[in-house]
Design a protein around this motif. Structure first.
Motif, PDB file in Angstrom:
ATOM      1  N   VAL A 132     -15.495   1.360  -3.386  1.00  0.00           N
ATOM      2  CA  VAL A 132     -14.464   1.339  -4.422  1.00  0.00           C
ATOM      3  C   VAL A 132     -13.168   0.760  -3.850  1.00  0.00           C
ATOM      4  O   VAL A 132     -12.719   1.153  -2.773  1.00  0.00           O
ATOM      5  CB  VAL A 132     -14.217   2.759  -4.985  1.00  0.00           C
ATOM      6  N   ARG A 133     -12.589  -0.155  -4.580  1.00  0.00           N
ATOM      7  CA  ARG A 133     -11.371  -0.839  -4.136  1.00  0.00           C
ATOM      8  C   ARG A 133     -10.135  -0.012  -4.487  1.00  0.00           C
ATOM      9  O   ARG A 133     -10.040   0.539  -5.569  1.00  0.00           O
ATOM     10  CB  ARG A 133     -11.298  -2.204  -4.836  1.00  0.00           C
ATOM     11  N   ASP A 134      -9.191   0.073  -3.563  1.00  0.00           N
ATOM     12  CA  ASP A 134      -7.904   0.720  -3.817  1.00  0.00           C
ATOM     13  C   ASP A 134      -7.051  -0.237  -4.649  1.00  0.00           C
ATOM     14  O   ASP A 134      -6.678  -1.316  -4.163  1.00  0.00           O
ATOM     15  CB  ASP A 134      -7.205   1.033  -2.494  1.00  0.00           C
ATOM     16  N   PRO A 135      -6.735   0.119  -5.898  1.00  0.00           N
ATOM     17  CA  PRO A 135      -5.985  -0.811  -6.751  1.00  0.00           C
ATOM     18  C   PRO A 135      -4.495  -0.862  -6.467  1.00  0.00           C
ATOM     19  O   PRO A 135      -3.768  -1.648  -7.075  1.00  0.00           O
ATOM     20  CB  PRO A 135      -6.246  -0.254  -8.155  1.00  0.00           C
ATOM     21  N   GLY A 136      -4.024  -0.026  -5.540  1.00  0.00           N
ATOM     22  CA  GLY A 136      -2.604  -0.014  -5.222  1.00  0.00           C
ATOM     23  C   GLY A 136      -1.796   0.752  -6.256  1.00  0.00           C
ATOM     24  O   GLY A 136      -2.334   1.506  -7.064  1.00  0.00           O
ATOM     25  N   GLY A 137      -0.488   0.536  -6.242  1.00  0.00           N
ATOM     26  CA  GLY A 137       0.382   1.244  -7.186  1.00  0.00           C
ATOM     27  C   GLY A 137       0.348   2.738  -6.956  1.00  0.00           C
ATOM     28  O   GLY A 137       0.391   3.213  -5.812  1.00  0.00           O
ATOM     29  N   VAL A 138       0.240   3.509  -8.037  1.00  0.00           N
ATOM     30  CA  VAL A 138       0.222   4.973  -7.915  1.00  0.00           C
ATOM     31  C   VAL A 138      -1.031   5.474  -7.210  1.00  0.00           C
ATOM     32  O   VAL A 138      -1.082   6.628  -6.767  1.00  0.00           O
ATOM     33  CB  VAL A 138       0.330   5.648  -9.308  1.00  0.00           C
ATOM     34  N   PHE A 139      -2.056   4.614  -7.082  1.00  0.00           N
ATOM     35  CA  PHE A 139      -3.303   5.012  -6.433  1.00  0.00           C
ATOM     36  C   PHE A 139      -3.316   4.692  -4.939  1.00  0.00           C
ATOM     37  O   PHE A 139      -4.227   5.125  -4.228  1.00  0.00           O
ATOM     38  CB  PHE A 139      -4.488   4.315  -7.106  1.00  0.00           C
ATOM     39  N   GLU A 140      -2.342   3.952  -4.481  1.00  0.00           N
ATOM     40  CA  GLU A 140      -2.344   3.523  -3.087  1.00  0.00           C
ATOM     41  C   GLU A 140      -2.237   4.713  -2.141  1.00  0.00           C
ATOM     42  O   GLU A 140      -1.351   5.554  -2.258  1.00  0.00           O
ATOM     43  CB  GLU A 140      -1.176   2.566  -2.825  1.00  0.00           C
TER      44      GLU A 140
END
Length: 370
Positions: A132-140
């Motif tokens: 699963v790829r880390d989408p960045g932003g608040v999910f980083e």
């Protein structure tokens, strides 16, 4: 060699070759049939939870329980509040359980945008086998230590408990814990959702005390209850879980901290719900364990209602309806919010990944306009 024997030998060899050819040809023809029927003849694989994984989880859960019992780590007045007292720093932990990319990370980013980070935290349990790829932003940087998960298996219970424990350890101000999936989208603004959960979860008691309830679906009259209870075999759930105390409900919940810790402390019911099923088609431990546990231990502390809307009208193989872009309209969002109960829905699923652009186009004008 006499000519007659020579002919006889040649005939036998020819017959043998012909017979072998028929056998091989028949096997080749049967392969597609075997491939097609195999899923129906052989039950789906169910990976048991290994002892090392179990011990790792128990250690994590114990650390969370100890941390929560430390008076220095408790939010003011914990789960009981005085009427009129407010604590604006109480947070909601948004816990995403996924085995694929977070397709709707953009709309969740918009959901959190402008909201104080003192009001929420984000955690992601991603199947390590799914890349699963880390989408960045608040999910980083919000991906927690995760283990393999499999649909309709106890691994989903373990993953949810892992999220709860991690969120409790990470921030003592986490008070509500919302379990979501990669298919979930918000259908209200963050501010509306936050205020609704804390306002509508209240129960008033004598002396001005207020307790906060959990939002979890708990059903005792579901049509498949019998098959689900006996999915592991006759009397397997006894004596810990009698049939009349077995419950089902949505996998997705919003638990208060008291109930989150109740889940982490449990050992008795977990020993039953982690057992493999004989009837795979009726085995959905993640929809049974949490409703049964909380119904048995604190039913009055639960609303018995989930905040995540799901459409089961045309389910296939245990999967709910998946909304496609042509279906996603403002009218659908308004409809998904509505409920026959006191509480509105705050989230909805399942949406196909290609719905993102349509959802983003109506985010500010419809979804986050309460």
């Amino acid at each position: 060699m006499p000519q007659s024997q020579s002919h006889s030998h040649a005939h036998c060899v020819s017959n043998m070759f012909h017979s072998h050819f028929i056998v091989i040809f028949s096997l080749l023809l049967s392969l597609p049939i075997i491939f097609f029927l195999a899923p129906r003849l052989v039950p789906p694989r169910r990976i048991p939870i290994s002892l090392p994984d179990e011990l790792d989880d128990l250690a994590l859960f114990n650390r969370a329980i100890v941390a929560a019992s430390n008076p220095y780590n408790k939010p003011r007045s914990a789960s009981i509040f005085r009427l009129g007292a407010t604590n604006p720093r109480l947070k909601i932990a948004f816990m995403f359980l996924t085995n694929s990319d977070l397709w709707f990370s953009s709309i969740w980013e918009r959901f959190f945008n402008g909201s104080s980070k003192d009001l929420y935290n984000v955690y992601v349990h991603a199947d390590p086998d799914s890349n699963v790829r880390d989408p960045g932003g608040v999910f980083e940087g919000k991906f927690i230590a995760s283990k393999h998960t499999e649909r309709a298996s106890p691994t989903l219970i373990s993953a949810a408990r892992r999220l709860l424990a991690t969120a409790i350890l990470d921030d003592s101000m986490n008070f509500y814990f919302a379990l979501l999936s990669q298919h979930c989208v918000p259908i209200h603004s963050f501010r509306y959702m936050y205020d609704s959960v804390f306002q509508r979860g209240k129960r008033f008691f004598w002396g001005g005390k207020v307790k906060y309830r959990s939002f979890i679906e708990i059903m005792s009259n579901e049509s498949t209850l019998h098959d689900r209870y006996y999915a592991r075999g006759d009397n397997v759930m006894l004596p810990e879980v009698p049939y009349d105390e077995f419950r089902v409900g949505s996998q997705f919940f919003v638990l208060n901290k008291k109930h989150a810790l109740m889940v982490l402390r449990d050992r008795k019911l977990w020993r039953k719900f982690r057992l493999p099923c004989i009837n795979i088609e009726s085995c959905y431990p993640e929809e049974h364990y949490f409703p049964t546990l909380l119904s048995m231990q604190d039913l009055k502390g639960c609303t018995q209602f989930t905040l995540t809307r799901v459409n089961w009208t045309d389910s296939v193989d245990g999967h709910p309806h998946i909304y496609k872009p042509p279906e996603v309209t403002p009218e659908l969002i308004y409809e998904l919010r509505q409920s026959n109960f006191t509480y509105e829905y705050m989230f909805a699923r399942k949406f196909s990944p290609d719905c993102l652009n349509v959802l983003m186009d109506m985010a500010d004008s419809v979804i986050f306009k309460d």
